[in-house]
Design a protein around this motif. Structure first.
Motif, mmCIF file in Angstrom:
data_model
loop_
_atom_site.group_PDB
_atom_site.id
_atom_site.type_symbol
_atom_site.label_atom_id
_atom_site.label_comp_id
_atom_site.label_asym_id
_atom_site.label_seq_id
_atom_site.Cartn_x
_atom_site.Cartn_y
_atom_site.Cartn_z
ATOM 1 N N GLU A 128 0.851 -1.184 0.000
ATOM 2 C CA GLU A 128 0.000 0.000 0.000
ATOM 3 C C GLU A 128 0.891 1.240 0.000
ATOM 4 O O GLU A 128 2.074 1.175 0.347
ATOM 5 N N PRO A 129 0.362 2.393 -0.411
ATOM 6 C CA PRO A 129 1.177 3.612 -0.417
ATOM 7 C C PRO A 129 1.803 3.893 0.943
ATOM 8 O O PRO A 129 1.165 3.745 1.983
ATOM 9 N N GLY A 130 3.096 4.285 0.903
ATOM 10 C CA GLY A 130 3.811 4.590 2.128
ATOM 11 C C GLY A 130 4.547 3.422 2.734
ATOM 12 O O GLY A 130 5.086 3.540 3.833
ATOM 13 N N THR A 131 4.601 2.280 2.020
ATOM 14 C CA THR A 131 5.296 1.103 2.546
ATOM 15 C C THR A 131 6.464 0.714 1.648
ATOM 16 O O THR A 131 6.538 1.119 0.486
ATOM 17 N N MET A 132 7.367 -0.075 2.212
ATOM 18 C CA MET A 132 8.536 -0.564 1.491
ATOM 19 C C MET A 132 8.110 -1.338 0.252
ATOM 20 O O MET A 132 7.210 -2.173 0.303
ATOM 21 N N SER A 133 8.758 -1.046 -0.865
ATOM 22 C CA SER A 133 8.446 -1.730 -2.116
ATOM 23 C C SER A 133 9.654 -2.549 -2.544
ATOM 24 O O SER A 133 10.415 -3.024 -1.723
ATOM 25 N N TRP A 134 9.845 -2.684 -3.839
ATOM 26 C CA TRP A 134 10.816 -3.562 -4.471
ATOM 27 C C TRP A 134 12.234 -3.032 -4.323
ATOM 28 O O TRP A 134 12.608 -2.074 -4.994
ATOM 29 N N PRO A 135 13.097 -3.602 -3.462
ATOM 30 C CA PRO A 135 14.487 -3.149 -3.394
ATOM 31 C C PRO A 135 15.241 -3.587 -4.646
ATOM 32 O O PRO A 135 14.889 -4.586 -5.281
ATOM 33 N N GLU A 136 16.269 -2.843 -4.978
ATOM 34 C CA GLU A 136 16.968 -3.117 -6.237
ATOM 35 C C GLU A 136 18.464 -2.912 -6.053
ATOM 36 O O GLU A 136 18.903 -1.916 -5.468
ATOM 37 N N LEU A 137 19.236 -3.878 -6.547
ATOM 38 C CA LEU A 137 20.693 -3.754 -6.548
ATOM 39 C C LEU A 137 21.134 -3.093 -7.845
ATOM 40 O O LEU A 137 20.838 -3.584 -8.934
ATOM 41 N N ILE A 138 21.844 -1.989 -7.721
ATOM 42 C CA ILE A 138 22.440 -1.314 -8.870
ATOM 43 C C ILE A 138 23.914 -1.689 -8.877
ATOM 44 O O ILE A 138 24.613 -1.469 -7.891
ATOM 45 N N ALA A 188 16.639 1.522 -2.024
ATOM 46 C CA ALA A 188 15.355 1.280 -1.380
ATOM 47 C C ALA A 188 14.235 1.900 -2.207
ATOM 48 O O ALA A 188 14.439 2.894 -2.913
ATOM 49 N N ALA A 189 13.045 1.316 -2.120
ATOM 50 C CA ALA A 189 11.898 1.824 -2.863
ATOM 51 C C ALA A 189 10.669 1.839 -1.973
ATOM 52 O O ALA A 189 10.526 1.004 -1.070
ATOM 53 N N PHE A 190 9.765 2.777 -2.267
ATOM 54 C CA PHE A 190 8.542 2.922 -1.495
ATOM 55 C C PHE A 190 7.368 3.107 -2.446
ATOM 56 O O PHE A 190 7.467 3.806 -3.449
ATOM 57 N N GLN A 191 6.264 2.468 -2.115
ATOM 58 C CA GLN A 191 5.080 2.552 -2.955
ATOM 59 C C GLN A 191 4.357 3.873 -2.708
ATOM 60 O O GLN A 191 4.254 4.343 -1.574
ATOM 61 N N VAL A 192 3.851 4.458 -3.798
ATOM 62 C CA VAL A 192 3.059 5.684 -3.711
ATOM 63 C C VAL A 192 1.795 5.512 -4.550
ATOM 64 O O VAL A 192 1.685 4.587 -5.362
ATOM 65 N N GLU A 193 0.855 6.409 -4.343
ATOM 66 C CA GLU A 193 -0.401 6.359 -5.095
ATOM 67 C C GLU A 193 -0.215 6.853 -6.515
ATOM 68 O O GLU A 193 -0.731 6.280 -7.469
#
Length: 258
Positions: A128-138, A188-193
């Motif tokens: 849901e918006p405001g929560t941790m999303s898909w982390p990604e290694l660059i 780090a990534a975070f979900q938004v609306e």
């Protein structure tokens, strides 16, 4: 009625927590509180009363920025696997709020945390918006990364349409891999609306847009920087309209019965 999902546990060696280290935690808390609607609760950010991210002061053994963590039932055993795979321990096991933690680096220098829970499993909300999303290694060396994370954590790497996707031993997708340059780091990534609204809000609060919004499958994401230099990603699901067409020529005429 709006419903919220509370997460109570995580599979071993999957992302379970993300924490920000800042030289000015109070100002950082204000920025992210306004951006994501988080409440500041000491060393944690909360959303509707559920812990969603951590906050600490940066120091010699904890550089500024967001740090993704993996859940582990046995911290020492995981550290041993990291060392055997060629990684290094940069912050040795220590008690933390609700568990024990260590920080390790992969052979290219990307930092990731390891979390052994006692009474705190990790982020208590997701999807849901405001929560941790898909982390990604660059990383500028995806082949080395595949060898290390496969050996240290048993992860598998799958390529779909040129994009790398980490799978755990249960074959669940858990993180991403993107070719980059100038070293390696976990983003780090975070979900938004709404991506555009989140970008505008970040810039109004003093942050910056580092990479324009891009669609990747069913997700749109943008790379941002907070006013203090920490990079992170915001992501939102993409809803494409579905069109159904019926060809009259393909319809079969059925005989009429009286």
């Amino acid at each position: 009625m709006e419903r919220h999902m509370r997460i109570r546990g995580y599979a071993p060696l999957t992302p379970n927590w993300v924490e920000l280290a800042s030289a000015d935690p109070a100002r950082a808390a204000q920025f992210y509180g306004e951006l994501f609607g988080w409440e500041s609760a000491g060393d944690r950010f909360k959303l509707n009363g559920r812990a969603v991210a951590g906050l600490t002061r940066s120091g010699a053994d904890r550089p500024d920025g967001w740090l993704t963590h993996l859940s582990t039932p046995d911290l020492e055993d995981t550290l041993e696997q990291v060392a055997l795979a060629g990684g290094t321990c940069v912050s040795h096991p220590a008690d933390a709020h609700g568990g024990r933690r260590a920080i390790v680096a992969d052979p290219a220098g990307a930092l990731i945390g390891l979390w052994e829970p006692t009474d705190f499993a990790g982020a208590q909300a997701g999807g849901e918006p405001g929560t941790m999303s898909w982390p990604e290694l660059i990383t500028d060396d995806p082949h080395q990364a595949a060898r290390f994370y496969g050996s240290a954590f048993g992860w598998l790497l799958r390529h779909d349409f040129g994009v790398g996707e980490w799978l755990n031993q249960a074959h669940d997708a858990i993180a991403g891999l993107t070719s980059g340059y100038r070293g390696a780091w976990w983003r780090a990534a975070f979900q938004v609306e709404d991506i555009s609204a989140a970008v505008d809000h970040c810039e109004r609060l003093g942050g910056a847009l580092l990479a324009e919004p891009t669609e990747d499958g069913l997700t749109e994401f943008a790379v941002l920087r907070d006013p203090f230099g920490a990079r992170f990603t915001v992501a939102a699901p993409v809803h494409h309209p579905v069109e159904l067409t019926v060809s009259l020529s393909s319809m079969v005429a059925l005989p009429a019965f009286e």
